[in-house]
Design a protein around this motif. Structure first.
Motif, PDB file in Angstrom:
ATOM      1  N   PHE A   1      92.864  -1.956 -20.372  1.00 30.95           N
ATOM      2  CA  PHE A   1      92.446  -2.548 -19.316  1.00 30.95           C
ATOM      3  C   PHE A   1      91.321  -3.046 -19.511  1.00 30.95           C
ATOM      4  CE2 PHE A   1      95.131   1.402 -17.235  1.00 30.95           C
ATOM      5  CZ  PHE A   1      95.160   0.890 -16.986  1.00 30.95           C
ATOM      6  N   TYR A   2      90.339  -2.750 -20.389  1.00 31.65           N
ATOM      7  CA  TYR A   2      89.332  -3.904 -20.080  1.00 31.65           C
ATOM      8  C   TYR A   2      89.060  -4.813 -21.006  1.00 31.65           C
ATOM      9  CZ  TYR A   2      86.381  -0.550 -17.975  1.00 31.65           C
ATOM     10  OH  TYR A   2      84.943   0.409 -17.484  1.00 31.65           O
TER      11      TYR A   2
ATOM     12  N   VAL B   1      93.177  -8.328 -10.452  1.00 31.13           N
ATOM     13  CA  VAL B   1      94.210  -6.934  -9.994  1.00 31.13           C
ATOM     14  C   VAL B   1      94.160  -6.291 -11.520  1.00 31.13           C
ATOM     15  CG1 VAL B   1      96.758  -6.751 -10.485  1.00 31.13           C
ATOM     16  CG2 VAL B   1      96.641  -8.726  -9.140  1.00 31.13           C
ATOM     17  N   ILE B   2      94.022  -6.484 -12.430  1.00 35.00           N
ATOM     18  CA  ILE B   2      93.830  -5.642 -13.712  1.00 35.00           C
ATOM     19  C   ILE B   2      92.290  -4.944 -13.327  1.00 35.00           C
ATOM     20  CG2 ILE B   2      93.198  -5.466 -15.505  1.00 35.00           C
ATOM     21  CD1 ILE B   2      94.868  -7.827 -16.452  1.00 35.00           C
ATOM     22  N   ILE B   3      91.187  -5.455 -12.888  1.00 34.54           N
ATOM     23  CA  ILE B   3      90.213  -4.452 -12.702  1.00 34.54           C
ATOM     24  C   ILE B   3      90.245  -3.910 -12.046  1.00 34.54           C
ATOM     25  CG2 ILE B   3      87.909  -4.617 -11.691  1.00 34.54           C
ATOM     26  CD1 ILE B   3      88.144  -6.811 -14.032  1.00 34.54           C
ATOM     27  N   LEU B   4      91.348  -4.025 -10.871  1.00 35.80           N
ATOM     28  CA  LEU B   4      91.342  -2.891  -9.256  1.00 35.80           C
ATOM     29  C   LEU B   4      92.302  -1.324 -10.051  1.00 35.80           C
ATOM     30  CD1 LEU B   4      91.450  -2.690  -6.251  1.00 35.80           C
ATOM     31  CD2 LEU B   4      93.534  -4.052  -6.526  1.00 35.80           C
ATOM     32  N   ARG B   5      92.840  -2.211 -11.094  1.00 34.66           N
ATOM     33  CA  ARG B   5      93.723  -1.171 -11.184  1.00 34.66           C
ATOM     34  C   ARG B   5      92.912   0.494 -12.260  1.00 34.66           C
ATOM     35  NH1 ARG B   5      98.207   1.972 -10.322  1.00 34.66           N
ATOM     36  NH2 ARG B   5      98.789   3.441 -11.813  1.00 34.66           N
ATOM     37  N   LEU B   6      92.295  -0.796 -13.092  1.00 35.31           N
ATOM     38  CA  LEU B   6      91.113  -0.185 -13.766  1.00 35.31           C
ATOM     39  C   LEU B   6      90.407   0.676 -13.653  1.00 35.31           C
ATOM     40  CD1 LEU B   6      89.591   0.566 -16.875  1.00 35.31           C
ATOM     41  CD2 LEU B   6      88.708  -1.841 -16.056  1.00 35.31           C
TER      42      LEU B   6
ATOM     43  N   LYS C   1      91.845   9.540 -15.329  1.00 39.60           N
ATOM     44  CA  LYS C   1      92.145   8.445 -16.346  1.00 39.60           C
ATOM     45  C   LYS C   1      91.795   8.073 -17.631  1.00 39.60           C
ATOM     46  CE  LYS C   1      97.181   8.849 -14.190  1.00 39.60           C
ATOM     47  NZ  LYS C   1      98.549   7.974 -13.725  1.00 39.60           N
ATOM     48  N   ILE C   2      90.269   7.377 -16.645  1.00 42.95           N
ATOM     49  CA  ILE C   2      89.783   6.843 -17.588  1.00 42.95           C
ATOM     50  C   ILE C   2      88.244   7.177 -17.297  1.00 42.95           C
ATOM     51  CG2 ILE C   2      89.273   4.222 -18.615  1.00 42.95           C
ATOM     52  CD1 ILE C   2      91.901   3.055 -17.576  1.00 42.95           C
ATOM     53  N   ASN C   3      87.630   7.173 -18.185  1.00 45.12           N
ATOM     54  CA  ASN C   3      86.060   7.757 -17.951  1.00 45.12           C
ATOM     55  C   ASN C   3      85.330   6.515 -18.207  1.00 45.12           C
ATOM     56  OD1 ASN C   3      83.525   8.332 -18.133  1.00 45.12           O
ATOM     57  ND2 ASN C   3      84.321  10.202 -19.871  1.00 45.12           N
TER      58      ASN C   3
END
Length: 412
Positions: free
Chosen positions: A215-216, A384-389, A397-399
């Motif tokens: 994601f990042y 959009v990617i950051i929103l999903r992140l 699911k992600i720390n």
């Protein structure tokens, strides 16, 4: 390490990071002189820039597993020596085809600095400090687009275009000496597995499918693609569409580069109060606002040079904040395979940028649409990617501030 050692290290790493972009921007003013000297046209000379992007993309993937296997310093010295040799090869080019080939070799040598600098930061600094360190590096790296064209133009004015590549060879030599005498070997444990294609692919797969990295890395790469769209489209936008002179365009380019530098330095202050995820989200949201504003102004045909510059400055300002944090957080999960992770980040950034740059060039229609549309698309996709992140972070699911965990892989 002492204060002096720390900033000596950072200065060397910044120089290594800036080597590849400096190699791009420094020879741009010499395009007409190169075309005349090699009896060709500007379009053919531009292929030497394309070949450089190809080399820098592939080269980073090549170095990732190597610096995890053999350490950071020896491969770095090899790459710098290759860069020096290729710079001299470019200077001695008898034809445009030789220059295009040597530019690929130049990229293969120069890109090692980008890969190693990110990996060394991950090796030597705790996760909580990585984003701050990248912001410091950005201060020097961001100066490259401002100084390089001016230096290249000055060299051409007092000598010829071949001298630019001799200057690059000297810069490469100075960095080689600095690395040899002052850069410590930073990797603590090297992989003991054989270096082969299957193991390299396996390591890259292990890095790629780590969700935090995924994601990042893609958020930063999508946002950075907007910069490539700007670089590809801005010469036409300002010098042809708005009628600015070459000197005025140089000032515009420098002003916008200052936006990138200012954002990276503000990021150091923001990190004292906010997490990297919060900062990435804030800068991504601002990119979305800029993207929507670009689309609206394009539709209403309200662009003036000043309005466009303000939008570009804000866009690059946000990149200066977002990219150090997205890069730091993408590297954070890896206490091993940091070299492969660093290489994959660079590869994704270059590929995304090259694709959008090619689209901007292909859609050229004598309007601002290709550049503005490309930048707006990059901003929207990044958001959009950051929103999903953020959604995955809230679900656990992600720390949001990942603890480094070694990538465990099995021997083949």
């Amino acid at each position: 390490m002492t204060f002096k050692q720390k900033y000596t290290l950072l200065f060397i790493l910044a120089g290594l990071s800036a080597l590849a972009p400096f190699s791009i921007d420094m020879y741009l003013p010499a395009f007409p002189a190169i075309a005349k000297g090699l009896h060709t046209d500007i379009a053919q000379v531009t292929l030497s820039l394309t070949s450089y992007f190809i080399g820098i993309s592939i080269g980073q993937l090549f170095y990732g597993p190597i610096i995890d296997k053999f350490g950071r310093k020896k491969p770095l010295l090899f790459g710098l020596l290759l860069f020096i040799a290729a710079s001299i090869g470019c200077a001695l080019s008898p034809s445009i085809y030789w220059l295009i080939t040597m530019r690929v070799v130049l990229a293969l040598g120069g890109c090692v600095g980008m890969v190693v600098s990110r990996a060394v930061v991950r090796d030597l600094f705790p996760v909580s400090e990585i984003a701050k360190i990248f912001s410091i590096l950005m201060l020097i790296v961001g100066v490259a687009p401002i100084l390089a064209p001016s230096i290249g133009g000055w060299v051409v004015s007092v000598s010829d275009w071949r001298s630019i590549f001799y200057v690059l060879a000297i810069i490469g030599l100075l960095l080689t000496l600095a690395v040899y005498f002052y850069l410590p070997e930073s990797i603590k444990e090297r992989t003991t597995e054989p270096l082969n294609f299957n193991n390299s692919i396996r390591d890259y797969k292990a890095v790629f499918f780590e969700k935090t990295f995924l994601f990042y890395a893609f958020a930063g790469s999508a946002a950075m693609a907007g910069m490539f769209a700007y670089i590809s489209g801005s010469p036409f936008a300002f010098m042809k569409y708005f009628g600015l002179t070459e000197a005025q365009y140089g000032w515009v380019f420098g002003i916008n580069a200052m936006g990138f530098i200012a954002g990276s330095q503000l990021n150091r202050l923001l990190l004292k109060r906010f997490t990297s995820l919060q900062i990435v989200t804030l800068s991504g949201g601002t990119l979305l606002i800029v993207a929507l504003s670009l689309i609206t102004l394009l539709q209403l045909q309200l662009f003036t040079p000043v309005i466009l510059i303000l939008h570009l400055f804000t866009f690059l300002f946000c990149l200066g904040i977002l990219v150090p944090n997205s890069t730091a957080m993408a590297l954070a999960p890896f206490s091993e395979n940091a070299g492969s992770a660093s290489a994959l980040i660079g590869f994704l950034q270059m590929v995304c940028g090259a694709i959008l740059s090619a689209v901007v060039s292909a859609l050229h229609d004598e309007t601002l649409f290709p550049m503005v549309g490309g930048m707006a698309t990059a901003g929207i996709v990044a958001f959009v990617i950051i929103l999903r992140l953020n959604i995955n972070s809230k679900k656990g699911k992600i720390n949001p501030e990942p603890i480094p965990v070694p990538v465990v892989t099995k021997k083949l």
